[in-house]
Design an enzyme around this catalytic site. Structure first.
Site, PDB file in Angstrom:
ATOM      1  CB  SER A   1      64.493  57.619 114.127  1.00 26.61           C
ATOM      2  OG  SER A   1      65.808  57.462 113.636  1.00 26.61           O
TER       3      SER A   1
ATOM      4  CG  ASN B   1      34.340  29.250  80.504  1.00 23.68           C
ATOM      5  OD1 ASN B   1      35.355  28.889  81.095  1.00 23.68           O
ATOM      6  ND2 ASN B   1      34.192  29.128  79.194  1.00 23.68           N
TER       7      ASN B   1
ATOM      8  CB  THR C   1      45.042  77.520  96.118  1.00 24.00           C
ATOM      9  OG1 THR C   1      45.549  78.851  96.205  1.00 24.00           O
ATOM     10  CG2 THR C   1      43.572  77.513  96.520  1.00 24.00           C
ATOM     11  CG  HIS C   2      48.815  77.287  93.507  1.00 27.91           C
ATOM     12  ND1 HIS C   2      48.972  76.707  92.278  1.00 27.91           N
ATOM     13  CD2 HIS C   2      47.764  78.151  93.400  1.00 27.91           C
ATOM     14  CE1 HIS C   2      48.068  77.204  91.437  1.00 27.91           C
ATOM     15  NE2 HIS C   2      47.313  78.072  92.095  1.00 27.91           N
TER      16      HIS C   2
ATOM     17  CB  SER D   1      44.293  30.038  89.860  1.00 22.57           C
ATOM     18  OG  SER D   1      43.169  29.173  89.808  1.00 22.57           O
TER      19      SER D   1
ATOM     20  CE  LYS E   1      62.284  62.202 112.257  1.00 19.96           C
ATOM     21  NZ  LYS E   1      62.991  61.425 111.226  1.00 19.96           N
TER      22      LYS E   1
ATOM     23  CE  LYS F   1      39.657  33.305  89.450  1.00 18.48           C
ATOM     24  NZ  LYS F   1      40.070  33.425  88.041  1.00 18.48           N
TER      25      LYS F   1
ATOM     26  CD  GLU G   1      56.434  58.838 106.044  1.00 19.37           C
ATOM     27  OE1 GLU G   1      56.985  59.939 106.157  1.00 19.37           O
ATOM     28  OE2 GLU G   1      56.964  57.763 106.394  1.00 19.37           O
TER      29      GLU G   1
ATOM     30  CD  GLN H   1      44.809  30.483  86.278  1.00 21.38           C
ATOM     31  OE1 GLN H   1      44.267  29.493  85.813  1.00 21.38           O
ATOM     32  NE2 GLN H   1      46.094  30.511  86.595  1.00 21.38           N
TER      33      GLN H   1
ATOM     34  CG  ASN I   1      59.806  58.941 111.589  1.00 20.14           C
ATOM     35  OD1 ASN I   1      60.106  60.126 111.566  1.00 20.14           O
ATOM     36  ND2 ASN I   1      60.692  57.983 111.786  1.00 20.14           N
TER      37      ASN I   1
END
Length: 459
Positions: free
Chosen positions: A278, A111, A156-157, A24, A284, A326, A291, A323, A286
């Protein structure tokens, strides 16, 4: 076999494939600072109770500090055959101080050592995420004066609903991120409990002082059950959930600004430094950073599932499956921290497109609810008023006009209680100004929110 902490009863060397499979160190090396911190506290405790001498303790502390510096400076060699960061540090200590180094692990198992490291690391992660969340809140609050005269449609919506002050949006995100901070502080209560001294699963017959190591490591409490100590990863699952919810809120914000940045909305302009172009379309710009924030939110959400599935089938005490815990911790923390580091700068640098917003502000009958509430104040039952305004909206749609364009006579035909003061609440800006309830998007309530956040954040 001497390199293995557990090699005494084995007759064969570990298969190289097993070493590669079980290591690890490739991901837990980042625990080195907290592992050294925990080991130094453990050594001090061993000296305090007489299990090692003060001179031995001092030598251990100094060499551990040297090892930590070498790791930080990239001068320390990591090897798969030493499995994890804990054995790397212990082996280096033994190489340098011999039997004195072999005494460090007295009354301690990997441990409880691992659990201590994870709690120390998670505690630091909580503090850093909290600080980054506060920076983002401050960035939103400091937009108030810049945007205080702007009115935006609330949705809304994803349909235009009612007008609000622009800052009402900013303070809405402050509320979400504040709940995230509260959850982290609550999680911290369970993180900040010392597992050190629980040993493998049953504690120890040696006269250790667990309260002393807890004090040295600035834990606020000491875990009471050694079996639970070995098996407990609740705090990691809880932290990962906190990260998933932060990521969800960041994704909500990113999604909204992605839409606002589009030509169809045209509400916001993002700094060039946070957009890309782009390869084929020269015009463009972006919103790639937004995103990716939206996309990266999937990872902390998945990390919650990973750790819960990891833990759900385990019997009591430690199992090697753990293990893998993590990976969820590190991934969720790294992902959210990276997103937050960019978010505040984007909020500071973005500009609302005032002319575009103003040109479209009266679209969508944002004042319809204000008109209905005007009728309620005149004694019209709510449902009756709702129907009246619905018919007026339909009339306007047939004419391609707005409610404010209707004459007083036309309005009174729909409801005789309407008077000429109706024009004081028609129009998006007037409808916004009419909002007066606590926590609403009107002028005074938003000013109150601004004062609240300035005081709360110490701006």
């Amino acid at each position: 076999m001497a390199a293995k902490a557990w090699g005494g009863r084995f007759q064969q060397q570990t298969d190289a494939r097993v070493e590669a499979f079980t290591e690890s160190i490739s991901f837990d090396s980042r625990l080195a600072p907290v592992d050294i911190k925990g080991s130094q506290a453990h050594a001090q405790m061993l000296a305090k109770v007489g299990l090692i001498s003060d001179e031995e303790c001092q030598q251990i502390l100094e060499v551990l500090t040297q090892i930590g510096v070498e790791i930080e400076q990239g001068q320390f060699e990591f090897r798969f055959d030493l499995e994890d960061i804990h054995m790397h540090i212990e082996s280096a200590l033994i190489e340098r101080v011999g039997d004195i180094g072999r005494k460090l692990h007295t009354a301690r198992s990997r441990n409880d050592q691992v659990s201590t490291d994870l709690k120390l690391y998670t505690r630091e992660a909580i503090h850093r995420i909290d600080s980054l969340l506060k920076d983002l809140q401050v960035a939103f609050v400091e937009r108030f004066e810049r945007d205080q005269d702007l009115v935006l449609p609330g949705f809304t919506h994803l349909q235009r609903a009612q007008p609000v002050k622009a800052a009402h949006y900013w303070f809405a995100y402050c509320e979400k991120f504040d709940r995230d901070r509260q959850r982290l502080q609550d999680c911290l209560k369970r993180v900040n409990v010392s597992p050190l001294g629980g040993a493998a699963l049953a504690g120890t017959s040696l006269p250790i002082d667990r309260q002393y190591t807890a004090q040295l490591l600035e834990f606020t409490d000491v875990a009471r059950n050694s079996l639970d100590i070995s098996s407990d990863r609740d705090y990691l699952a809880e932290f990962c959930f906190c990260m998933a919810l932060v990521a969800t809120h960041l994704s909500n914000w990113a999604e909204e600004w992605i839409a606002w940045f589009s030509t169809e909305f045209g509400f916001i302009k993002l700094p060039d430094a946070f957009t890309t172009g782009s390869s084929i379309m020269p015009q463009k710009r972006n919103p790639d950073v937004l995103e990716l924030i939206r996309g990266k939110s999937a990872r902390p959400i998945a990390d919650v599932q990973q750790i819960l599935v990891l833990l759900k089938g385990l019997p009591m005490a430690y199992n090697r499956d753990m293990q893998e815990d993590k990976l969820a911790l590190f991934d969720s923390y790294d992902t959210v921290a990276a997103c937050l580091e960019l978010a505040a700068a984007m909020v500071e640098g973005a500009e609302l497109q005032q002319e575009t917003i103003a040109a479209k502000l009266e679209d969508g009958f944002l004042d319809a609810t204000a008109l209905m509430e005007y009728l309620i104040k005149k004694g019209t039952p709510m449902r009756t008023g709702h129907g009246i305004v619905g018919k007026l909206v339909a009339l306007c749609e047939s004419r391609q006009s707005r409610l404010v364009d209707l004459s007083l006579e036309e309005l009174q035909q729909a409801c005789p209680q309407i008077e000429d003061d109706i024009y004081q609440i028609l129009g998006a800006r007037n409808a916004m100004a009419a909002l007066c309830s606590f926590g609403s998007g009107g002028e005074e309530p938003v000013n109150e929110q601004w004062q609240y956040w300035k005081e709360k954040l110490g701006i």
